[in-house]
Motif scaffolding. Structure first.
Motif, PDB file in Angstrom:
ATOM      1  N   ARG A 692       0.852  -1.317   0.059  1.00 26.16           N
ATOM      2  CA  ARG A 692       0.094  -0.079   0.084  1.00 26.16           C
ATOM      3  C   ARG A 692       0.852   1.257  -0.131  1.00 26.16           C
ATOM      4  O   ARG A 692       0.395   2.240  -0.390  1.00 26.16           O
ATOM      5  N   LEU A 693       2.161   1.005   0.423  1.00 24.39           N
ATOM      6  CA  LEU A 693       3.019   2.249   0.691  1.00 24.39           C
ATOM      7  C   LEU A 693       3.272   2.798  -0.631  1.00 24.39           C
ATOM      8  O   LEU A 693       3.221   3.949  -1.072  1.00 24.39           O
ATOM      9  N   ARG A 694       3.702   1.862  -1.633  1.00 21.94           N
ATOM     10  CA  ARG A 694       3.964   2.210  -2.880  1.00 21.94           C
ATOM     11  C   ARG A 694       2.788   2.579  -3.825  1.00 21.94           C
ATOM     12  O   ARG A 694       3.013   3.747  -4.407  1.00 21.94           O
ATOM     13  N   ALA A 695       1.880   2.015  -3.327  1.00 24.86           N
ATOM     14  CA  ALA A 695       0.380   2.481  -4.185  1.00 24.86           C
ATOM     15  C   ALA A 695       0.166   4.105  -3.866  1.00 24.86           C
ATOM     16  O   ALA A 695      -0.153   4.745  -4.705  1.00 24.86           O
ATOM     17  N   ALA A 696       0.426   4.347  -2.534  1.00 21.49           N
ATOM     18  CA  ALA A 696       0.063   5.764  -2.144  1.00 21.49           C
ATOM     19  C   ALA A 696       0.779   6.810  -2.826  1.00 21.49           C
ATOM     20  O   ALA A 696       0.556   7.926  -3.091  1.00 21.49           O
ATOM     21  N   GLU A 697       2.245   6.414  -2.781  1.00 21.91           N
ATOM     22  CA  GLU A 697       3.338   7.226  -3.296  1.00 21.91           C
ATOM     23  C   GLU A 697       3.343   7.473  -4.772  1.00 21.91           C
ATOM     24  O   GLU A 697       3.251   8.428  -5.093  1.00 21.91           O
ATOM     25  N   SER A 698       2.789   6.325  -5.557  1.00 22.19           N
ATOM     26  CA  SER A 698       2.619   6.290  -6.963  1.00 22.19           C
ATOM     27  C   SER A 698       1.673   7.330  -7.183  1.00 22.19           C
ATOM     28  O   SER A 698       1.498   7.988  -8.272  1.00 22.19           O
ATOM     29  N   THR A 699       0.294   7.169  -6.602  1.00 25.33           N
ATOM     30  CA  THR A 699      -0.941   8.001  -6.768  1.00 25.33           C
ATOM     31  C   THR A 699      -0.314   9.400  -6.597  1.00 25.33           C
ATOM     32  O   THR A 699      -0.899  10.331  -7.517  1.00 25.33           O
ATOM     33  N   GLY A 700       0.373   9.557  -5.613  1.00 26.75           N
ATOM     34  CA  GLY A 700       0.712  11.412  -5.325  1.00 26.75           C
ATOM     35  C   GLY A 700       1.684  11.719  -6.471  1.00 26.75           C
ATOM     36  O   GLY A 700       1.682  12.929  -6.834  1.00 26.75           O
ATOM     37  N   GLU A 701       2.280  10.860  -7.091  1.00 29.08           N
ATOM     38  CA  GLU A 701       3.281  11.153  -8.255  1.00 29.08           C
ATOM     39  C   GLU A 701       2.591  11.536  -9.452  1.00 29.08           C
ATOM     40  O   GLU A 701       3.044  12.385 -10.230  1.00 29.08           O
ATOM     41  N   ARG A 702       1.571  10.759  -9.444  1.00 27.18           N
ATOM     42  CA  ARG A 702       0.858  10.893 -10.833  1.00 27.18           C
ATOM     43  C   ARG A 702      -0.169  11.860 -10.857  1.00 27.18           C
ATOM     44  O   ARG A 702      -0.518  12.388 -11.857  1.00 27.18           O
ATOM     45  N   MET A 703      -0.784  12.434  -9.678  1.00 24.25           N
ATOM     46  CA  MET A 703      -1.808  13.237  -9.769  1.00 24.25           C
ATOM     47  C   MET A 703      -1.464  14.681  -9.891  1.00 24.25           C
ATOM     48  O   MET A 703      -0.445  15.270  -9.581  1.00 24.25           O
ATOM     49  N   SER A 704      -2.185  15.537 -10.621  1.00 29.57           N
ATOM     50  CA  SER A 704      -1.849  16.836 -10.983  1.00 29.57           C
ATOM     51  C   SER A 704      -2.441  17.497  -9.613  1.00 29.57           C
ATOM     52  O   SER A 704      -3.014  16.955  -8.622  1.00 29.57           O
ATOM     53  N   LEU A 705      -2.112  18.908  -9.539  1.00 28.90           N
ATOM     54  CA  LEU A 705      -2.690  19.650  -8.525  1.00 28.90           C
ATOM     55  C   LEU A 705      -4.151  19.713  -8.299  1.00 28.90           C
ATOM     56  O   LEU A 705      -4.459  19.510  -7.281  1.00 28.90           O
ATOM     57  N   ALA A 706      -4.543  19.797  -9.361  1.00 29.78           N
ATOM     58  CA  ALA A 706      -6.152  20.020  -9.334  1.00 29.78           C
ATOM     59  C   ALA A 706      -6.609  18.424  -9.056  1.00 29.78           C
ATOM     60  O   ALA A 706      -7.684  18.398  -8.018  1.00 29.78           O
ATOM     61  N   GLN A 707      -5.992  17.402  -9.172  1.00 29.95           N
ATOM     62  CA  GLN A 707      -6.627  16.121  -8.861  1.00 29.95           C
ATOM     63  C   GLN A 707      -6.242  15.909  -7.439  1.00 29.95           C
ATOM     64  O   GLN A 707      -7.219  15.468  -6.903  1.00 29.95           O
ATOM     65  N   ALA A 708      -5.200  16.411  -6.868  1.00 30.94           N
ATOM     66  CA  ALA A 708      -4.814  16.315  -5.482  1.00 30.94           C
ATOM     67  C   ALA A 708      -5.758  16.789  -4.688  1.00 30.94           C
ATOM     68  O   ALA A 708      -6.309  16.437  -3.565  1.00 30.94           O
ATOM     69  N   ILE A 709      -5.988  18.238  -5.051  1.00 27.18           N
ATOM     70  CA  ILE A 709      -7.390  19.012  -4.506  1.00 27.18           C
ATOM     71  C   ILE A 709      -8.526  18.313  -4.273  1.00 27.18           C
ATOM     72  O   ILE A 709      -9.087  18.118  -3.305  1.00 27.18           O
ATOM     73  N   SER A 710      -8.917  17.756  -5.452  1.00 22.14           N
ATOM     74  CA  SER A 710     -10.265  16.974  -5.564  1.00 22.14           C
ATOM     75  C   SER A 710     -10.067  15.579  -4.377  1.00 22.14           C
ATOM     76  O   SER A 710     -11.184  15.356  -3.870  1.00 22.14           O
ATOM     77  N   TYR A 711      -9.242  15.068  -4.631  1.00 20.89           N
ATOM     78  CA  TYR A 711      -9.120  13.856  -3.738  1.00 20.89           C
ATOM     79  C   TYR A 711      -9.005  14.285  -2.222  1.00 20.89           C
ATOM     80  O   TYR A 711      -9.584  13.525  -1.413  1.00 20.89           O
ATOM     81  N   ALA A 712      -8.113  15.490  -2.216  1.00 20.52           N
ATOM     82  CA  ALA A 712      -8.291  15.845  -0.610  1.00 20.52           C
ATOM     83  C   ALA A 712      -9.700  16.050  -0.080  1.00 20.52           C
ATOM     84  O   ALA A 712      -9.980  15.961   1.257  1.00 20.52           O
ATOM     85  N   LEU A 713     -10.495  16.784  -1.165  1.00 14.86           N
ATOM     86  CA  LEU A 713     -11.889  16.986  -0.491  1.00 14.86           C
ATOM     87  C   LEU A 713     -12.817  16.067  -0.572  1.00 14.86           C
ATOM     88  O   LEU A 713     -14.199  16.003  -0.347  1.00 14.86           O
ATOM     89  N   THR A 714     -12.456  14.877  -1.115  1.00 15.87           N
ATOM     90  CA  THR A 714     -13.309  13.687  -1.303  1.00 15.87           C
ATOM     91  C   THR A 714     -13.465  12.876  -0.198  1.00 15.87           C
ATOM     92  O   THR A 714     -12.448  12.272   0.594  1.00 15.87           O
ATOM     93  N   ALA A 715     -14.589  12.531   0.432  1.00 15.61           N
ATOM     94  CA  ALA A 715     -14.715  11.725   1.590  1.00 15.61           C
ATOM     95  C   ALA A 715     -14.189  10.197   1.238  1.00 15.61           C
ATOM     96  O   ALA A 715     -14.313   9.899   0.306  1.00 15.61           O
ATOM     97  N   ARG A 716     -13.790   9.729   2.385  1.00 15.28           N
ATOM     98  CA  ARG A 716     -13.041   8.497   2.267  1.00 15.28           C
ATOM     99  C   ARG A 716     -14.326   7.297   1.798  1.00 15.28           C
ATOM    100  O   ARG A 716     -15.465   7.619   2.555  1.00 15.28           O
ATOM    101  N   PRO A 717     -14.197   6.562   0.898  1.00 15.93           N
ATOM    102  CA  PRO A 717     -14.974   5.544   0.495  1.00 15.93           C
ATOM    103  C   PRO A 717     -15.515   4.784   1.963  1.00 15.93           C
ATOM    104  O   PRO A 717     -14.656   4.460   2.512  1.00 15.93           O
ATOM    105  N   ASN A 718     -16.860   4.427   1.726  1.00 18.25           N
ATOM    106  CA  ASN A 718     -17.612   3.584   2.821  1.00 18.25           C
ATOM    107  C   ASN A 718     -16.934   2.073   2.694  1.00 18.25           C
ATOM    108  O   ASN A 718     -16.929   1.603   1.794  1.00 18.25           O
ATOM    109  N   ALA A 719     -16.374   1.646   3.734  1.00 16.67           N
ATOM    110  CA  ALA A 719     -15.973   0.213   3.650  1.00 16.67           C
ATOM    111  C   ALA A 719     -16.956  -0.686   3.222  1.00 16.67           C
ATOM    112  O   ALA A 719     -16.619  -1.918   2.536  1.00 16.67           O
TER     113      ALA A 719
END
Length: 784
Positions: A692-719
């Motif tokens: 999961r560590l590598r997946a999280a880092e890879s996601t951060g590397e690929r996201m544009s700033l706009a995508q990162a902001i959208s991701y930050a403001l999205t509620a965590r998915p319901n388990a």
């Protein structure tokens, strides 16, 4: 429209003697023959008289045809659009079988609208009666007559008169007009014909071929080269060509015809000289549609001298502009009527975003008009007028602590003009106005990049002679420029220069306070914190009696942020609270962003992590107008999440994404803040499992700033939603997390890219995720 016709038999055309004046036929035989012909015409199924018969395929325009079908009850419809938009082709496609009699009048090659209509409807002269009467008599013989007047722009007034009279005299008549501007008659329904829909720049083959512009390019290319196809090797170039040509059908068709000797990449490379490239239309086409230059020139030549001059001068700008800029460039007090006329003639495009209106020329139109500007020696004239406009905006603000938000917003909206002003003043050696142009550039805060002028521009400007007031402003801007890049000693040197000028003048409390504020923050980071507090206090005293609430809020926030970094969050809290109150009172939500960040930093220092998360989320929401400034908030939110311990993967992705922004623009974190970031990343690496560590880092590397902001403001998915995702959707999501494209996933799984896209969409929908990046993070969490 009054014209006497020669008395002749309607059927055989033989002259009628004066003795039978007022009659239409020379004999009963001719009268019976005319009756049989009329009956036959009415009994036939819908008849299209003299409709053009295109030899190539009609592409797209499904929505436009559906909308036109809904105008069946309108008596006058005008298809209006720029050169090469495809108005005639759309009209042909629409009118087929929509009337019991359709007449088509091609007006482009004629100079007499009355005679063209008379000829098109096949009217017969009536003895001692006008042409109008003959046309009306012919039209009235049909139950559902339709008259199409194609390409009316050069005969606009005459066509308007003809149409107005015919509609009044023939209650069953409907008229369809194609033109580059409307007739402006009562009851006219104007139907804008614009560009074909354009695919996103990164579209793959499957997605690109869903768009009419790409399909048109492909079809016209295949018509001259049967071996051509849009594939993975050329789709990016084909899409770029269509986008560069603004989706205009004629330009795309002419470009596609070059495929016999040029690849899509070659065509794209030559579009800077598109007026020379885009020639060689079909021989059967009208001359004005055989080259892009003649198509645009037809419209340009119909303009008044004043409109031609405006088109040329606005073309020099090369960027969208507002009414104020257009007025300055055109040399008029108010260019509203000029712009309205050009827009109605389809030579300007109007864009409305956020309640603000801007104008632009289609790029092909702009290049044509720019050629005319060079020929008329308009280039220097426009550059000088742009300089005048920039200076008129900036000069009244140079004695303020901070330029007023409306001024900053105005510069932001016209940021493309500032480089022109900088270049022109440097060419002419006008160093005073050059300084103001650099100040304007330094005040901007665009959504697409870091704010302000470059280091080189600031330093070069300060080496030139200029008034001391201008030098002070430039020096403090240079200090602020180095402050965000961590160059504290250089920051102090420029701030000291600005403060020395202000103390010598002693008449501008706003700019004096600004110099004190920047110097104070530099002193705090170069070993003089006690001096820093005294400088902050002096600046606050200067602004205490000021009505400039925004200036005081900015100063107090800077003071508070500096105190937090030096271990005094409790001393900072009341200052930031006042700054937050003042900023909310001013009513400028986007100005809340830096103050909310400092408030969040105080809560972090007090270990109130849940409160910090809320503050940084609010800061991200209100700062959306200038997202490039929000990397700080992403970091703050990540620090809060790590403190709460609720979402380490998301926190790490945000930290990685923000770090990429800092690296791209050389924005260095203060030592205090950088220590917090380093500690948070270390905590995440300890807590998160390796996969999961590598997946999280890879996601951060690929996201544009706009995508990162959208991701930050999205509620965590319901388990609970995790179980709704099918095994195939989970497999696809796992491959998304590996960074594979839809095409690559399809190749691995043996399914089409379209099917992959459907699985991705379904998975995101089930999990309540906004983006592909969020799906990748979720998939990473499913990895043991």
């Amino acid at each position: 429209m009054v014209m006497t016709a020669t008395a002749a038999c309607v059927t055989c055309g033989n002259p009628l003697p004066e003795a039978v004046a007022g009659r239409r036929y020379c004999s009963n035989a001719c009268r019976q023959r005319a009756y049989r012909e009329r009956s036959s015409a009415r009994e036939d199924s819908p008849h299209d008289s003299a409709l053009p018969a295109p030899l190539d395929t009609f592409v797209g325009r499904r929505e436009e045809l559906a909308s036109l079908a809904r105008t069946e009850t309108a008596r006058l419809v005008s298809l209006v659009g720029p050169a090469g938009a495809g108005k005639t082709r759309l009209a042909v496609q629409h009118v087929a079988r929509r009337a019991d009699q359709t007449w088509w009048a091609a007006l482009a090659p004629v100079s007499d609208a009355v005679q063209a209509v008379y000829t098109a409807v096949g009217a017969h002269p009536l003895p001692n009666r006008s042409v109008r009467d003959a046309v009306v008599a012919e039209i009235e013989q049909h139950r559902r007559p339709l008259l199409v007047l194609d390409n009316c722009e050069h005969l606009l007034a005459d066509v308007a008169d003809v149409v107005s009279e015919l509609l009044a005299s023939c209650p069953r008549l409907r008229v369809l007009v194609t033109s580059r501007e409307p007739l402006r008659l009562a009851g006219e329904q104007v139907f804008a014909v614009g560009e074909l829909e354009l695919p996103p720049a990164e579209a793959d083959v499957t997605e690109a071929l869903r768009y009419d512009s790409v399909v048109l390019f492909r079809d016209r290319a295949v018509s001259v080269d049967r071996s051509f196809e849009v594939d993975a090797t050329n789709v990016a170039d084909v899409v770029a060509v269509c986008r560069s040509l603004d989706g205009m059908p004629l330009a795309i068709e002419l470009a596609a015809r070059r495929i016999t000797v040029l690849s899509p990449a070659d065509i794209l490379a030559r579009l800077g000289d598109r007026l020379a490239l885009l020639t060689g239309g079909p021989r059967a086409a009208e001359d004005r549609h055989r080259t892009l230059r003649t198509a645009i020139g037809w419209s340009y030549d119909l303009l008044s001298e004043e409109e031609q001059a405006a088109s040329r001068r606005l073309a020099v700008l090369g960027v969208p502009f507002d009414l104020g800029v257009a007025s300055a460039v055109c040399g008029v007090a108010d260019a509203l009527e000029l712009l309205t006329g050009l827009e109605q003639k389809s030579l300007l495009v109007v864009d409305r975003v956020g309640g603000h209106t801007t104008f632009r020329q289609l790029e092909s139109v702009r290049l044509y008009c720019h050629e005319r500007a060079i020929a008329h020696a308009d280039i220097s004239l426009v550059a000088d007028r742009v300089v005048e406009w920039v200076c008129s905006v900036v000069e009244p603000e140079i004695s303020s602590f901070f330029p007023s938000p409306p001024v900053v917003l105005r510069l932001d909206r016209n940021v493309g003009l500032l480089a022109l002003a900088v270049k022109r003043t440097a060419e002419t050696g006008d160093w005073s106005r050059h300084a103001l142009a650099i100040v304007a550039m330094a005040w901007t805060s665009t959504p697409h990049g870091p704010r302000g002028a470059t280091t080189e521009l600031l330093h070069q400007a300060l080496s030139r002679p200029m008034p001391q007031a201008y030098r002070s402003v430039l020096a403090v801007l240079a200090a602020m420029h180095h402050r965000v890049r961590g160059g504290w000693h250089v920051t102090r040197r420029f701030a000291e220069e600005s403060l020395a000028i202000e103390r010598a003048d002693a008449r501008r409390p706003g700019t004096t306070a600004r110099a004190l504020e920047v110097l104070a923050s530099a002193e705090a980071h170069t070993g003089g914190p006690e001096l820093a507090w005294r400088l902050f206090d002096e600046a606050a005293a200067l602004l205490r009696e000021s009505d400039d609430k925004l200036a005081r809020a900015i100063l107090l926030n800077s003071y508070g942020w500096t105190l937090v970094q030096h271990g005094f969050p409790d001393r900072a809290a009341p200052l930031v609270h006042e700054a937050l109150t003042l900023t909310r009172l001013i009513g400028l939500p986007h100005m809340l962003n830096p103050v909310l960040h400092t408030a969040g930093a105080i809560t972090l220092a007090r270990n109130s992590f849940a409160e910090a998360v809320d503050l940084f989320r609010e800061s991200l929401e209100v700062g959306s107008e200038h997202p490039v400034d929000q990397y700080y908030d992403l970091e703050g939110l990540a620090l809060g999440l790590v403190g709460v311990g609720s979402d380490d993967e998301r926190a790490l992705s945000l930290l990685v994404s923000a770090a990429a922004v800092r690296t791209r623009y050389d924005f260095r974190a203060e030592p205090y803040w950088q220590a917090l970031l380093d500690e948070a990343r270390a905590v995440c690496r300890e807590r998160i499992a390796a996969g999961r560590l590598r997946a999280a880092e890879s996601t951060g590397e690929r996201m544009s700033l706009a995508q990162a902001i959208s991701y930050a403001l999205t509620a965590r998915p319901n388990a609970e939603a995790d179980g709704l995702v099918s095994a195939r959707e989970l497999h696809v999501a796992t491959l998304v997390a590996e960074g594979l494209t839809n095409r690559q996933i399809g190749q691995r799984l043996g399914i089409s890219p379209h099917t992959v896209a459907r699985h991705v969409t379904h998975a995101r929908s089930k999990l309540g995720l906004r983006s592909r990046a969020q799906l990748a993070v979720w998939a990473g969490r499913q990895t043991p």
